[in-house]
Write an enzyme that holds these catalytic residues in place. Structure first.
Site, PDB file in Angstrom:
ATOM      1  N   LYS A 139       0.833  -1.211   0.000  1.00  0.00           N
ATOM      2  CA  LYS A 139       0.000   0.000   0.000  1.00  0.00           C
ATOM      3  C   LYS A 139       0.859   1.249   0.000  1.00  0.00           C
ATOM      4  CE  LYS A 139      -3.794  -0.327   2.191  1.00  0.00           C
ATOM      5  NZ  LYS A 139      -4.806  -0.474   3.250  1.00  0.00           N
ATOM      6  N   ARG A 196      -3.714   2.951   8.508  1.00  0.00           N
ATOM      7  CA  ARG A 196      -4.014   1.698   7.815  1.00  0.00           C
ATOM      8  C   ARG A 196      -2.775   0.811   7.752  1.00  0.00           C
ATOM      9  NH1 ARG A 196      -8.593   2.611   4.023  1.00  0.00           N
ATOM     10  NH2 ARG A 196      -9.098   4.817   3.974  1.00  0.00           N
ATOM     11  N   GLY A 208      -8.285  -7.449   4.767  1.00  0.00           N
ATOM     12  CA  GLY A 208      -9.129  -7.541   5.956  1.00  0.00           C
ATOM     13  C   GLY A 208      -8.480  -8.200   7.144  1.00  0.00           C
ATOM     14  N   MET A 254      -5.667  -7.256   8.816  1.00  0.00           N
ATOM     15  CA  MET A 254      -5.096  -6.338   9.798  1.00  0.00           C
ATOM     16  C   MET A 254      -6.022  -5.135   9.946  1.00  0.00           C
ATOM     17  SD  MET A 254      -1.015  -6.695   9.115  1.00  0.00           S
ATOM     18  CE  MET A 254      -1.107  -6.479   7.345  1.00  0.00           C
ATOM     19  N   ARG A 312      -3.293  -1.442  -5.710  1.00  0.00           N
ATOM     20  CA  ARG A 312      -2.423  -2.591  -5.485  1.00  0.00           C
ATOM     21  C   ARG A 312      -2.764  -3.628  -6.539  1.00  0.00           C
ATOM     22  NH1 ARG A 312      -5.366  -4.504   0.168  1.00  0.00           N
ATOM     23  NH2 ARG A 312      -7.391  -4.989  -0.742  1.00  0.00           N
ATOM     24  N   HIS A 332     -15.593  -8.846   2.093  1.00  0.00           N
ATOM     25  CA  HIS A 332     -14.511  -9.650   2.667  1.00  0.00           C
ATOM     26  C   HIS A 332     -14.492 -11.067   2.092  1.00  0.00           C
ATOM     27  CE1 HIS A 332     -12.943 -12.491   5.749  1.00  0.00           C
ATOM     28  NE2 HIS A 332     -11.950 -11.632   5.749  1.00  0.00           N
ATOM     29  N   ARG A 336       5.587 -47.716  -8.312  1.00  0.00           N
ATOM     30  CA  ARG A 336       5.718 -48.517  -7.093  1.00  0.00           C
ATOM     31  C   ARG A 336       5.149 -49.905  -7.367  1.00  0.00           C
ATOM     32  NH1 ARG A 336       3.529 -42.975  -4.629  1.00  0.00           N
ATOM     33  NH2 ARG A 336       2.414 -43.256  -6.581  1.00  0.00           N
ATOM     34  N   ARG A 365      10.439 -48.860  -9.178  1.00  0.00           N
ATOM     35  CA  ARG A 365      11.046 -49.092  -7.872  1.00  0.00           C
ATOM     36  C   ARG A 365      10.770 -50.532  -7.455  1.00  0.00           C
ATOM     37  NH1 ARG A 365       8.771 -45.869  -2.776  1.00  0.00           N
ATOM     38  NH2 ARG A 365       7.154 -47.473  -2.931  1.00  0.00           N
ATOM     39  N   GLU A 406      17.262 -41.899   0.197  1.00  0.00           N
ATOM     40  CA  GLU A 406      16.218 -41.595   1.180  1.00  0.00           C
ATOM     41  C   GLU A 406      16.693 -41.835   2.613  1.00  0.00           C
ATOM     42  OE1 GLU A 406      12.876 -44.185   0.246  1.00  0.00           O
ATOM     43  OE2 GLU A 406      14.250 -45.611  -0.663  1.00  0.00           O
ATOM     44  N   SER A 409      17.425 -40.865  -7.353  1.00  0.00           N
ATOM     45  CA  SER A 409      16.112 -40.241  -7.171  1.00  0.00           C
ATOM     46  C   SER A 409      15.900 -40.038  -5.670  1.00  0.00           C
ATOM     47  CB  SER A 409      14.999 -41.113  -7.747  1.00  0.00           C
ATOM     48  OG  SER A 409      13.747 -40.475  -7.584  1.00  0.00           O
ATOM     49  N   GLY A 461      13.984 -39.821  -2.521  1.00  0.00           N
ATOM     50  CA  GLY A 461      12.690 -40.153  -1.913  1.00  0.00           C
ATOM     51  C   GLY A 461      12.504 -39.223  -0.721  1.00  0.00           C
ATOM     52  N   THR A 462      11.996 -38.035  -0.977  1.00  0.00           N
ATOM     53  CA  THR A 462      11.993 -36.989   0.069  1.00  0.00           C
ATOM     54  C   THR A 462      11.042 -37.286   1.218  1.00  0.00           C
ATOM     55  OG1 THR A 462      10.508 -35.721  -1.360  1.00  0.00           O
ATOM     56  CG2 THR A 462      12.836 -35.105  -1.369  1.00  0.00           C
ATOM     57  N   ASN A 463      10.058 -38.161   0.998  1.00  0.00           N
ATOM     58  CA  ASN A 463       9.176 -38.511   2.113  1.00  0.00           C
ATOM     59  C   ASN A 463       9.985 -39.230   3.209  1.00  0.00           C
ATOM     60  OD1 ASN A 463       7.088 -37.491   0.568  1.00  0.00           O
ATOM     61  ND2 ASN A 463       6.438 -39.489  -0.173  1.00  0.00           N
ATOM     62  N   ASP A 464      10.690 -40.283   2.815  1.00  0.00           N
ATOM     63  CA  ASP A 464      11.501 -41.022   3.788  1.00  0.00           C
ATOM     64  C   ASP A 464      12.727 -40.230   4.230  1.00  0.00           C
ATOM     65  OD1 ASP A 464      10.154 -43.292   4.481  1.00  0.00           O
ATOM     66  OD2 ASP A 464      10.961 -44.518   2.879  1.00  0.00           O
ATOM     67  N   CYS A 482      11.269 -37.896  -6.261  1.00  0.00           N
ATOM     68  CA  CYS A 482       9.977 -38.565  -6.480  1.00  0.00           C
ATOM     69  C   CYS A 482       9.076 -38.529  -5.255  1.00  0.00           C
ATOM     70  CB  CYS A 482      10.175 -40.005  -6.944  1.00  0.00           C
ATOM     71  SG  CYS A 482      11.068 -41.034  -5.767  1.00  0.00           S
ATOM     72  N   TYR A 531      14.966 -33.678 -13.095  1.00  0.00           N
ATOM     73  CA  TYR A 531      13.500 -33.747 -13.151  1.00  0.00           C
ATOM     74  C   TYR A 531      12.908 -33.807 -11.749  1.00  0.00           C
ATOM     75  CZ  TYR A 531      13.900 -38.759 -12.127  1.00  0.00           C
ATOM     76  OH  TYR A 531      14.171 -39.962 -11.523  1.00  0.00           O
TER      77      TYR A 531
END
Length: 906
Positions: free
Chosen positions: A28, A98, A107, A109, A365, A483, A589, A648, A776, A795, A797-800, A862, A882
């Site tokens: 703003k 403001r 809305g 703040m 804005r 709002h 998988r 896999r 992983e 590759s 395995g970002t979860n594990d 992956c 990738y």
């Protein structure tokens, strides 16, 4: 040492800041400075920087040194520009306070208007304006806003339901209006307003145990402090978490000389968008009210007039447009609209006030918009040569693209339902769910996985958590700038506002329309694109891709450097992935063929293999299983039409596949020729205390090499058969849960043996395939240089990897993650977005280590973070080849990858 500059002035055709200073002045403040420099009619004022907000909280909610002096100097400049004096008895200047963060938080703040009105300044303003009613209307507004924002919210007071000071004061005003027989606030007389002001002050003293301040400077510092404190208010914190806005940004405070839209029938106030924020149509869209202040337009208490004749709707079609009533002022505003759009090259949200026939610009804005509008505006502005291709790609956020892919009400099914109410189409798409009447119910339902429509008379910023949790929003009041409309448009959430036929009793939990009463729990459907409400559940369908979206995605692919694959486990998912633009499968998988549709026979064969106790039993079961595995693999390779597929090898702990039902165990006992008690005993033998770190992944292939060999043979035979038939395919075999290069060597030994046998069987000189590993486990990342010597690809395995790095069980994190986020111990859920500080460091080590041995080592990701925009940008910066994600997130990953390439251009 020079004093830190915390205050920047603007107005009278010049500014100390400009539009590029959003980080310091907030959106703003930066745009007010820019508009003033452009020579637009901006009331003079000054901006207190976001740095002041950050330092304010560091100082224990005390203003940093130098701020008071800088504010007084800036205020003197405003006084000079306006020819008025703040707090003066004869010629008083009034100001507004403001908020304004660098990212729009509509809305969330606080704002205080008419600051500086007191028993000392009221007579002078009456004498100057000759309009006593206007002055007392402005004073009652100040009392209502100030008591709410400064005296209650900023002080952290949490009143009981229905006991908030603003609710009490609103109730007192409504009571007086009802007593007098008034239909509108504008019917209140001078004497009524004087009476209300006196009664309000008494109620404030009674409720808050404090006097309403009667000193202009005390009001100003109260307003400034309240805006700063509102950065850490509940609704602002909730909104930031939803939007991913960092807590450390802080808000600016904009103090601006007041201009008044409530001085009579020649005054007005309004909100407008340079293009339609819901559809993207190139039409000047907005709403305005005669004899009103800004809060009246967004509050929904009065139906706003249309800005022009082109953008009328059902709600305001009988009301006069600004184009009709004030054609010269409308032309001036329209010319400003064109000037601003040409200057910013974007759709803008603008606020304006007309004071006794003179137009003033209070804000501009970049406007919030739906996904549909974002796409249409980007492509239209590209066609108009207003923006270039890269800018067009950056104009649609991944979240907005996700919205475009969301479901809608099935048009065929919709025709069979009767419309029970119509409102304004504020948020796109369709939604079906049970009715709830408050935020708490919506949040509770969402936690249970239920779809709900939150029905309200009108929403307010306190509803933000419930609005996020609900599938759709329906309000009886409010316009396209209310709002609910602003927030839902920003989120791409299905929303209808201003459905005036609805009679909503939040106390009784009922919605009445057309003589019928709907209760909490009843199911309704809403079409947020058309503004239609239906009783019952209308069938949903996926929104079809339109040519403009296809063109846009081709444009995005033009700049993308990162490949995008899909996680897909069957031919149907593979087809879906290709349809969404996947360039291969990054994770197939093999165990997923034992779940879901047509899985009964392969699952039975797998269970026989798992519960075998001798090599002979296991080999027999493996041979039976081989047929099913090969069939699924071959069909998936066929569906991908020559694109690479990463298979896999079996990963989960085997106990997951053991049946618990007695009937299933009896069938297995018969098939294996053993007793039921033996099945139970064998199942018990597979039990592990910590299975996710137990006998799984590569460890299964080391203990049971025949299981690995079966999968390898299925992959290579499927590929050989397809190659023989002239079908190109690129199989990639991925070994999971490795922690040492010796494991890879062991599996590669098995693979070499199988490959030689398959090549001989199919009379081939060699088989084309790659073999790689998942990274992983932290140890694998740290030893990536050794792993790369034996791997064709990595590759992540970002979860594990996230689970192992944090020591958090991803299945049990729900029990404490909320507390970690609430207490700001974590900035985000690390299973949703890559933890770049910790997990990211391991990825960086692995990339550098692997490529130190093989500079062209192919590396991907992956985990599900592969479809999350910030994670995709991180992968781009790390130089990965990738990302791979679920099929429906492929377009989002494609766009995020393109935007990452553009944003990180050198």
């Amino acid at each position: 040492m020079a004093e830190k500059k915390y205050v920047y002035s603007f107005g009278a055709g010049k500014s100390e800041g400009d539009g590029s200073m959003k980080e310091l002045l907030g959106g703003k403040g930066a745009n007010l400075a820019e508009m003033a420099s452009l020579g637009l009619p901006v009331p003079p004022g000054f901006t207190i920087t976001t740095e002041c907000c950050v330092d304010y909280f560091r100082n224990g909610s005390e203003l940093p040194s130098g701020v008071e002096k800088q504010v007084k100097n800036a205020l003197a400049k405003v006084e000079k520009a306006m020819g008025m004096k703040f707090g003066d008895a004869k010629n008083p200047l009034l100001v507004s306070c403001r908020s304004g963060a660098r990212s729009s938080m509509p809305g969330m703040m606080e704002t205080v208007l008419n600051v500086g009105l007191s028993t000392k300044t009221i007579p002078g303003l009456i004498a100057k304006t000759g309009n006593e009613r206007f002055v007392y209307d402005a004073y009652r507004r100040l009392i209502m806003m100030y008591s709410d924002v400064v005296m209650e919210k900023a002080e952290g007071i949490e009143p009981a339901e229905g006991k908030a000071i603003r609710r009490q004061l609103d109730g007192m005003m409504e009571e007086l209006k009802e007593k007098r027989g008034y239909a509108s606030d504008t019917d209140l007389t001078v004497d009524d307003l004087k009476l209300l002001c006196d009664q309000f002050k008494i109620q404030i003293r009674k409720t808050l145990k404090k006097e309403f301040p009667d000193d202009a400077m005390a009001q100003l510092w109260g307003g400034v402090g309240a805006v700063l404190k509102s950065w850490n208010g509940k609704k602002a914190v909730s909104y930031r978490r939803i939007e991913g806005i960092p807590d450390e940004w802080g808000t600016a405070v904009n103090v601006q000389s007041m201009v008044f839209g409530n001085m009579g029938d020649t005054s007005a106030t309004g909100v407008a968008f340079t293009r339609d924020p819901a559809t993207g149509d190139n039409k000047f869209y907005g709403e305005w009210l005669v004899n009103a202040q800004g809060e009246d337009v967004v509050a929904g208490t009065r139906t706003p007039n249309p800005l022009n004749n082109d953008t009328r709707n059902e709600q305001n079609k009988a009301l006069k447009s600004m184009e009709e009533l004030y054609p010269e002022l409308y032309k001036q505003l329209f010319d400003i609209r064109c000037k601003l759009e040409a200057h910013y090259h974007d759709m803008l949200d603008i606020e304006f006030t007309i004071q006794e026939g003179k137009l003033f610009m209070l804000q501009c804005r970049v406007g919030k918009r739906t996904g549909t509008a974002a796409l249409n505006m980007a492509m239209d502005m590209l066609g108009e040569k207003m923006i270039d291709e890269k800018t067009a790609v950056m104009r649609v956020s991944p979240a907005q693209l996700d919205e475009l892919l969301h479901p809608i009400l099935d048009p065929k099914a919709e025709k069979k339902f009767e419309v029970i109410a119509k409102g304004l189409p504020a948020g796109p798409g369709g939604a079906v769910g049970r009715i709830v009447f408050n935020s708490e119910e919506a949040v509770a339902a969402a936690k249970k996985g239920e779809s709900v429509i939150m029905v309200r008379e009108e929403t307010n910023p306190e509803d933000v958590e419930g609005m996020r949790a609900a599938t759709g929003i329906l309000t009886a009041r409010g316009g396209m700038t209310s709002h609910a409309a602003l927030v839902c448009r920003g989120w791409g959430k299905c929303c209808i506002v201003g459905a005036g036929a609805l009679e909503i009793s939040e106390a009784a939990h009922t919605m009445k329309v057309g003589g019928k009463v709907y209760k909490a729990g009843d199911v309704i459907s809403i079409n947020g694109t058309r503004g239609y409400v239906y009783a019952g559940a209308v069938a949903m369908m996926d929104s079809s891709e339109n040519p403009k979206l296809q063109h846009f995605m081709k444009l995005a692919d033009k700049f993308r450097k990162l490949g995008v694959r899909a996680n897909a486990d069957n031919p149907a998912d593979a087809e879906t992935a290709r349809r969404f633009g996947a360039e291969g499968i990054g994770l197939f998988r093999t165990e997923h063929m034992f779940y879901g549709k047509n899985s009964e026979k392969p699952l039975f064969a797998l269970r026989k293999m798992i519960l075998s106790t001798t090599v002979e039993e296991r080999v027999k079961a493996v041979k039976e299983l081989f047929t099913f595995v090969k069939k699924d693999i071959k069909n998936t390779l066929t569906a991908m039409k020559g694109l690479p597929v990463t298979f896999r090898l079996l990963d989960p702990p085997l106990h997951e596949f053991v049946p618990s039902a007695k009937e299933a165990r009896q069938e297995l006992a018969r098939a294996l020729g053993i007793r039921l008690a033996d099945i139970a005993k064998r199942a018990e033998g597979l039990h592990e205390t910590n299975p996710m770190m137990g006998h799984r992944g590569v460890r299964l292939g080391i203990t049971y090499p025949e299981v690995s060999e079966m999968q390898m043979r299925a992959i290579l035979e499927a590929a050989a058969e397809l190659e023989r038939d002239g079908v190109k395919c690129k199989p990639e075999i991925m070994i999971p849960v490795t922690c040492d290069v010796a494991e890879i060597k062991f599996q590669k030994g098995l693979l070499a043996k199988v490959a030689a046998e398959v090549a001989k069987k199919f009379k081939l000189e060699k088989l084309d395939y790659l073999v790689g590993t998942m990274i992983e486990i932290p140890r694998a990342a740290l030893l990536a240089d050794e792993m790369a010597a034996e791997a064709d690809f990595f590759s992540f395995g970002t979860n594990d990897l996230t689970q192992m790095t944090f020591g958090f069980s991803r299945d049990d994190i729900g029990g404490f993650l909320g507390d970690y986020l609430d207490k700001k111990l974590l900035a985000a859920d690390p299973f949703q977005t890559i933890d770049q500080k910790g997990v990211g460091k391991l990825i960086d080590i692995a990339v550098k280590g692997g490529r130190s041995v093989k500079p062209k080592l192919k590396i991907g990701i992956c985990g599900e973070q592969g479809g999350e925009a910030k994670s995709v940008e991180f992968c781009h910066r790390e130089g990965l080849n990738y990302v791979s994600c679920s099929p429906f997130r492929v377009p989002i990953a494609r766009l995020a990858a393109a935007q990452a390439a553009i944003a990180n251009e050198k």
